[in-house]
Scaffold this motif. Structure first.
Motif, PDB file in Angstrom:
ATOM      1  N   ILE A   8       0.855  -1.168   0.000  1.00 32.13           N
ATOM      2  CA  ILE A   8       0.000   0.000   0.000  1.00 32.13           C
ATOM      3  C   ILE A   8       0.896   1.224   0.000  1.00 32.13           C
ATOM      4  CG2 ILE A   8      -1.935   1.134   1.129  1.00 32.13           C
ATOM      5  CD1 ILE A   8      -2.254  -1.423   2.757  1.00 32.13           C
ATOM      6  N   CYS A   9       0.535   2.216  -0.783  1.00 38.44           N
ATOM      7  CA  CYS A   9       1.356   3.412  -0.850  1.00 38.44           C
ATOM      8  C   CYS A   9       1.192   4.199   0.437  1.00 38.44           C
ATOM      9  CB  CYS A   9       0.958   4.268  -2.047  1.00 38.44           C
ATOM     10  SG  CYS A   9       1.972   5.734  -2.172  1.00 38.44           S
ATOM     11  N   ARG A  10       2.216   4.178   1.273  1.00 41.86           N
ATOM     12  CA  ARG A  10       2.211   4.929   2.513  1.00 41.86           C
ATOM     13  C   ARG A  10       3.547   5.634   2.671  1.00 41.86           C
ATOM     14  NH1 ARG A  10      -0.692   0.111   5.324  1.00 41.86           N
ATOM     15  NH2 ARG A  10      -2.841   0.782   5.224  1.00 41.86           N
ATOM     16  N   SER A  11       3.648   6.520   3.629  1.00 37.39           N
ATOM     17  CA  SER A  11       4.884   7.251   3.838  1.00 37.39           C
ATOM     18  C   SER A  11       6.027   6.303   4.152  1.00 37.39           C
ATOM     19  CB  SER A  11       4.731   8.233   5.003  1.00 37.39           C
ATOM     20  OG  SER A  11       3.820   9.241   4.679  1.00 37.39           O
ATOM     21  N   PRO A  12       7.195   6.512   3.544  1.00 32.27           N
ATOM     22  CA  PRO A  12       8.345   5.703   3.907  1.00 32.27           C
ATOM     23  C   PRO A  12       8.674   5.912   5.381  1.00 32.27           C
ATOM     24  CG  PRO A  12       8.747   6.901   1.861  1.00 32.27           C
ATOM     25  CD  PRO A  12       7.468   7.433   2.448  1.00 32.27           C
ATOM     26  N   ALA A  13       8.964   4.824   6.076  1.00 36.96           N
ATOM     27  CA  ALA A  13       9.160   4.912   7.514  1.00 36.96           C
ATOM     28  C   ALA A  13      10.614   5.170   7.887  1.00 36.96           C
ATOM     29  CB  ALA A  13       8.685   3.608   8.165  1.00 36.96           C
ATOM     30  N   ASP A  14      11.531   5.104   6.927  1.00 39.83           N
ATOM     31  CA  ASP A  14      12.936   5.180   7.272  1.00 39.83           C
ATOM     32  C   ASP A  14      13.592   6.489   6.860  1.00 39.83           C
ATOM     33  OD1 ASP A  14      12.651   4.719   4.616  1.00 39.83           O
ATOM     34  OD2 ASP A  14      14.243   3.226   4.458  1.00 39.83           O
ATOM     35  N   HIS A  15      12.835   7.476   6.403  1.00 38.85           N
ATOM     36  CA  HIS A  15      13.446   8.742   6.041  1.00 38.85           C
ATOM     37  C   HIS A  15      12.382   9.823   6.011  1.00 38.85           C
ATOM     38  CE1 HIS A  15      12.109   7.061   2.163  1.00 38.85           C
ATOM     39  NE2 HIS A  15      11.737   8.308   1.941  1.00 38.85           N
ATOM     40  N   PHE A  16      12.825  11.078   6.064  1.00 40.23           N
ATOM     41  CA  PHE A  16      11.920  12.220   5.990  1.00 40.23           C
ATOM     42  C   PHE A  16      12.095  12.974   4.685  1.00 40.23           C
ATOM     43  CE2 PHE A  16      12.345  11.341  10.480  1.00 40.23           C
ATOM     44  CZ  PHE A  16      11.041  11.413  10.912  1.00 40.23           C
ATOM     45  N   GLY A  17      13.071  12.645   3.913  1.00 35.39           N
ATOM     46  CA  GLY A  17      13.273  13.277   2.620  1.00 35.39           C
ATOM     47  C   GLY A  17      14.212  12.419   1.793  1.00 35.39           C
ATOM     48  N   ARG A 106      -3.184  12.879  -4.385  1.00 39.31           N
ATOM     49  CA  ARG A 106      -2.779  12.184  -5.605  1.00 39.31           C
ATOM     50  C   ARG A 106      -1.916  10.997  -5.200  1.00 39.31           C
ATOM     51  NH1 ARG A 106      -0.320  14.741 -11.176  1.00 39.31           N
ATOM     52  NH2 ARG A 106      -0.140  12.762 -12.263  1.00 39.31           N
ATOM     53  N   ILE A 107      -2.416   9.782  -5.456  1.00 38.00           N
ATOM     54  CA  ILE A 107      -1.857   8.578  -4.857  1.00 38.00           C
ATOM     55  C   ILE A 107      -1.560   7.544  -5.934  1.00 38.00           C
ATOM     56  CG2 ILE A 107      -2.234   6.762  -3.145  1.00 38.00           C
ATOM     57  CD1 ILE A 107      -4.437   8.584  -1.945  1.00 38.00           C
ATOM     58  N   GLU A 108      -0.409   6.897  -5.839  1.00 41.95           N
ATOM     59  CA  GLU A 108      -0.154   5.697  -6.627  1.00 41.95           C
ATOM     60  C   GLU A 108      -0.724   4.514  -5.871  1.00 41.95           C
ATOM     61  OE1 GLU A 108       3.915   5.053  -7.574  1.00 41.95           O
ATOM     62  OE2 GLU A 108       3.897   6.398  -9.303  1.00 41.95           O
ATOM     63  N   ILE A 109      -1.768   3.911  -6.406  1.00 40.14           N
ATOM     64  CA  ILE A 109      -2.393   2.751  -5.777  1.00 40.14           C
ATOM     65  C   ILE A 109      -1.693   1.510  -6.310  1.00 40.14           C
ATOM     66  CG2 ILE A 109      -4.540   1.514  -5.376  1.00 40.14           C
ATOM     67  CD1 ILE A 109      -6.030   4.104  -6.040  1.00 40.14           C
ATOM     68  N   GLU A 110      -0.995   0.825  -5.443  1.00 42.96           N
ATOM     69  CA  GLU A 110      -0.187  -0.312  -5.889  1.00 42.96           C
ATOM     70  C   GLU A 110      -0.368  -1.473  -4.919  1.00 42.96           C
ATOM     71  OE1 GLU A 110       4.463  -1.388  -7.021  1.00 42.96           O
ATOM     72  OE2 GLU A 110       3.948   0.525  -6.112  1.00 42.96           O
ATOM     73  N   TYR A 111      -0.726  -2.626  -5.472  1.00 45.74           N
ATOM     74  CA  TYR A 111      -0.840  -3.855  -4.701  1.00 45.74           C
ATOM     75  C   TYR A 111       0.012  -4.923  -5.354  1.00 45.74           C
ATOM     76  CZ  TYR A 111      -4.869  -1.462  -2.695  1.00 45.74           C
ATOM     77  OH  TYR A 111      -5.672  -0.542  -2.088  1.00 45.74           O
ATOM     78  N   ASP A 112       0.244  -5.985  -4.622  1.00 50.10           N
ATOM     79  CA  ASP A 112       1.086  -7.045  -5.158  1.00 50.10           C
ATOM     80  C   ASP A 112       0.474  -7.648  -6.422  1.00 50.10           C
ATOM     81  OD1 ASP A 112       3.328  -9.026  -4.869  1.00 50.10           O
ATOM     82  OD2 ASP A 112       1.610 -10.370  -4.822  1.00 50.10           O
ATOM     83  N   ASP A 113      -0.840  -7.858  -6.415  1.00 49.69           N
ATOM     84  CA  ASP A 113      -1.534  -8.338  -7.599  1.00 49.69           C
ATOM     85  C   ASP A 113      -1.818  -7.137  -8.493  1.00 49.69           C
ATOM     86  OD1 ASP A 113      -3.207  -9.303  -9.520  1.00 49.69           O
ATOM     87  OD2 ASP A 113      -4.417 -10.491  -8.164  1.00 49.69           O
ATOM     88  N   GLN A 114      -1.003  -6.935  -9.533  1.00 49.90           N
ATOM     89  CA  GLN A 114      -1.068  -5.715 -10.333  1.00 49.90           C
ATOM     90  C   GLN A 114      -1.908  -5.886 -11.590  1.00 49.90           C
ATOM     91  OE1 GLN A 114       2.866  -4.174 -11.000  1.00 49.90           O
ATOM     92  NE2 GLN A 114       3.200  -3.747  -8.848  1.00 49.90           N
ATOM     93  N   TYR A 179      -7.623  -8.374   2.141  1.00 50.73           N
ATOM     94  CA  TYR A 179      -6.525  -9.333   2.132  1.00 50.73           C
ATOM     95  C   TYR A 179      -6.479 -10.055   3.475  1.00 50.73           C
ATOM     96  CZ  TYR A 179      -1.692 -10.919   2.675  1.00 50.73           C
ATOM     97  OH  TYR A 179      -0.577 -11.676   2.922  1.00 50.73           O
ATOM     98  N   LYS A 180      -6.175 -11.353   3.440  1.00 52.10           N
ATOM     99  CA  LYS A 180      -6.038 -12.141   4.654  1.00 52.10           C
ATOM    100  C   LYS A 180      -4.986 -13.224   4.434  1.00 52.10           C
ATOM    101  CE  LYS A 180      -6.968 -13.925   8.724  1.00 52.10           C
ATOM    102  NZ  LYS A 180      -6.514 -13.232   9.966  1.00 52.10           N
ATOM    103  N   SER A 181      -4.072 -13.342   5.382  1.00 50.45           N
ATOM    104  CA  SER A 181      -3.076 -14.412   5.314  1.00 50.45           C
ATOM    105  C   SER A 181      -3.360 -15.436   6.402  1.00 50.45           C
ATOM    106  CB  SER A 181      -1.658 -13.851   5.471  1.00 50.45           C
ATOM    107  OG  SER A 181      -1.470 -13.320   6.769  1.00 50.45           O
TER     108      SER A 181
END
Length: 293
Positions: A8-17, A106-114, A179-181
């Motif tokens: 899911i397109c979310r903020s990267p957790a390892d950097h601020f820029g 404005r979002i890039e919607i990206e899932y594993d099943d493309q 989704y469910k695993s």
């Protein structure tokens, strides 16, 4: 499709820029099918500047994308150098709880099943969506549900914040992705319901909608990966004819040794019998992968 967890397109957790640059130099010597018989040179350069903010309640992300092209890709037409500047992403997210958040912009919607959502920023085709998405996400990734609404194609020419009208083939779109695993992530179950509406090309006030309903499953071990998928489309196409189509697929991969993977694949998309003109005038049976038109 590799059987990994949905992205899911979310903020990267390892950097601020972050600052990324990409450059591609294409020396395409080819014979064009016209009387000039030219050999042409094409140049493509891209650069991307990403900025991210992660807070306790708010996340934000922006990606400024620039591309430079020079050369030709249409027979003997030689285009001068041109620079395009656009935001491939620009969104904010409000975190209501550790399970629930709202994302808008404005979002890039990206899932594993493309099959239906796919980010193609490197190709120069910006497939972002002007969307608002509700995310329900269990932190251990065993379950998630996304409910989204998007709007697109309101302007005939792209601008800094508008999506490319020739890529995302809809006026309005809403979708449910769940989704469910299970069994320690060996089995993944995915369910999709996508409804998109567009005008008939003549009257922008007349909209026709189609619905795509179905899902897929992944089963994986150390050596085996099996993916089964099936979808059904119904509603109408842009000219008003009814739609009834289907798609199903099976992927099986086996890795006997570390350096070798074998994968037989079967896919079937329904189509039309153009010899049956009476049926074709009323109902269309051709399946569409939505974002790849």
């Amino acid at each position: 499709m590799d059987g990994t967890l949905p992205c899911i397109c979310r903020s990267p957790a390892d950097h601020f820029g972050r600052f990324d640059t990409r450059f591609s130099y294409l020396n395409l010597r080819r014979t064009v099918p016209d009387t000039l018989n030219n050999k042409l040179l094409s140049v493509l350069g891209t650069a991307e500047l990403d900025l991210a903010y992660n807070g306790r309640k708010w996340n934000a992300f922006a990606s400024l994308y620039a591309s430079y092209t020079q050369g030709s890709n249409l027979f003997s037409v030689n285009a001068p150098g041109s620079l395009t500047l656009t935001f491939s992403q620009a969104w904010v997210m409000y975190i209501i709880s550790k399970y629930f958040s709202i994302q808008a912009g404005r979002i890039e919607i990206e899932y594993d099943d493309q099959r239906f959502f796919e980010a193609r920023d490197w190709s120069g085709l910006v497939t972002s969506h002007n969307a608002i998405i509700a995310h329900y996400f269990v932190p251990d990734t065993s379950a998630m549900i996304d409910l989204g609404f998007a709007a697109n194609r309101f302007h005939s020419t792209p601008s800094l914040f508008s999506t490319d009208p020739s890529v995302n083939s809809y006026r309005y779109l809403t979708y449910l992705y769940s989704y469910k695993s299970l069994f320690d992530d060996q089995l993944h179950l995915i369910f999709n319901d996508i409804f998109n509406a567009d005008d008939n090309g003549l009257n922008p006030d007349v909209l026709y909608g189609r619905n795509t309903l179905g899902g897929s499953s992944w089963w994986s071990t150390d050596d085996w990966n099996i993916n089964l998928a099936g979808f059904y489309q119904f509603g109408h196409i842009n000219d008003g004819r009814r739609l009834s189509s289907w798609y199903y697929a099976a992927y099986v991969s086996y890795q006997p040794v570390e350096w070798l993977t074998l994968m037989p694949v079967f896919e079937h998309l329904s189509g039309d019998n153009l010899a049956d003109s009476a049926e074709w005038k009323k109902v269309v049976h051709g399946f569409s992968l939505l974002m790849e038109i």
